[in-house]
Design a protein around this motif. Structure first.
Motif: not given
Length: 404
Positions: A7-14, A40-43, A62-71
């Motif tokens: 998943a892209k994000s969880l309540p821990a992100h937003v 999921t993405t970076k906390h 490398d970034e929260p809540i973002k689909y990046t190449d590193k994710f």
């Protein structure tokens, strides 16, 4: 089963509709006795891993809540490593979060994808913004986004990512997925989003808004992230007409976002500051109190996507709802039966629908009772979890049959 959910994000992100959906789905599956690993993405606080009974959560990229190449790369490598020992039975991609596994050619068990919205929905939403009452700057931004989203959709179809099962969360979405994504109908499963019908239920009228409404006037409630596509500007624009019916009505807006300054300016321009109350964000667990404090819930969205969970939550609290007739909303609401649908962006019709409910207590009560009944029968959290597990079981069974 041993399930990996990406998943892209969880309540821990937003705290948002999709994040709550994913968390409740995970908790529900674990409660049924299955093992779940979430990638999921970076906390936001740099945490790498969380773990409790039958549940592991990994944060990568490398970034929260973002689909990046590193994710995409990090999630693929992590899955490949974990799968060697976990031997997952199924992978569940929330939206396109698991595409990294296919980009990097990772061998996977049967894979299911849930679409919470599509690029086609996003394009239509941006077109709606172009024809709505927003600033020229925002219209230019929307035009640029239409180009970017269209390019991404073309790349998606060129790559032709494959999934063993596709979960559509509405009747309307089935048509979009077959027409624009070339998914075979036999691989599409309808699983409606669910809400906690014990947490969100009718109660004695809450006093949470008493300090803003000491004289117990009628309250219109909207709960939303404050962005232009949510259409909150439309209910504000409708307020002058609504106030002609009853000058004491209060509009309560719960939520925050980057469109807040625009809404504040609009309220001042219309000279209705005494009738519009901005609450800001409230804890998720407090939302039932706000729903139970209102007389009517309004969602004037111009966003062409699924139905917002806040609509279902209001309905679960037995409140009458007035909602834009757009996207997947008709899956949740039958006009005149368990809510009222209004043409998207039509300020006059929106005001008329609001007044119609507020002046007719019998109608309001009937709509609210029917709304609660529908949620219990079709949109409960329990039903959503059970239906999702059945999809897992079906794609696993079909995959085994193909390999014989």
């Amino acid at each position: 089963m041993n399930i990996c959910i990406i998943a892209k994000s969880l309540p821990a992100h937003v705290i948002g509709g999709m994040e709550i959906h994913v968390q409740e789905l995970v908790d529900g599956i674990v409660k049924k006795g299955h093992k779940v690993t979430v990638i999921t993405t970076k906390h936001p606080k740099g945490i790498d891993k969380e773990e409790k009974k039958n549940l592991k959560i990994y944060y990568v990229g490398d970034e929260p809540i973002k689909y990046t190449d590193k994710f995409y790369e990090g999630s693929a490598k992590l899955f490949d490593k974990l799968n060697k020992t976990e031997k997952f039975d199924v992978v569940h991609s929330q939206s396109t979060a698991a595409i990294g596994l296919q980009i990097h050619s990772i061998k996977t068990p049967p894979t299911v994808i849930s679409f919470h919205g599509t690029s086609i929905d996003e394009i239509k939403s941006r077109i709606n913004v172009l024809f709505s009452k927003v600033s020229l700057v925002n219209k230019i931004k929307s035009f640029i986004m239409i180009f970017k989203i269209s390019s991404a959709h073309i790349l998606y179809t060129i790559h032709g990512y494959k999934f063993d099962g596709v979960i559509a969360t509405s009747n309307e979405q089935v048509g979009v997925l077959t027409k624009w994504y070339n998914f075979q109908a036999r691989n599409i499963y309808k699983v409606f989003n669910g809400v906690d019908i014990e947490g969100f239920k009718p109660r004695k009228k809450s006093t949470v808004l008493n300090k803003y409404n000491g004289e117990n006037h009628k309250i219109i409630l909207t709960v939303s992230k404050i962005i232009e596509q949510k259409g909150i500007q439309n209910i504000i624009l409708a307020m002058p007409n609504i106030l002609k019916y009853d000058g004491n009505i209060k509009l309560v807006i719960v939520g925050k976002g980057d469109y807040m300054a625009n809404l504040n300016n609009l309220v001042q321009k219309l000279s209705i500051g005494n009738n519009v109350i901005f609450i800001g964000n409230v804890p998720f667990e407090s939302l039932p109190d706000y729903f139970n404090a209102c007389d009517l819930f309004v969602n004037p969205t111009i966003r062409q996507n699924g139905y917002d969970l806040t609509i279902l939550e209001a309905m679960a609290c037995e409140k009458p709802v007035v909602v834009s007739n757009i996207g997947s909303v008709p899956t949740a609401i039958e006009d005149g039966v368990d809510g009222l649908l209004v043409p998207t962006g039509d300020i006059k019709k929106l005001a008329e629908a609001v007044i119609k409910v507020l002046k007719d207590q019998e109608l309001a009560k009937r709509l609210g009772k029917a709304a609660r009944k529908k949620i219990e029968e079709k949109f409960s959290l329990e039903r959503m979890v059970d239906s999702t597990i059945k999809v897992y079981e079906e794609v696993i069974r079909r995959n085994k049959e193909r390999s014989i």
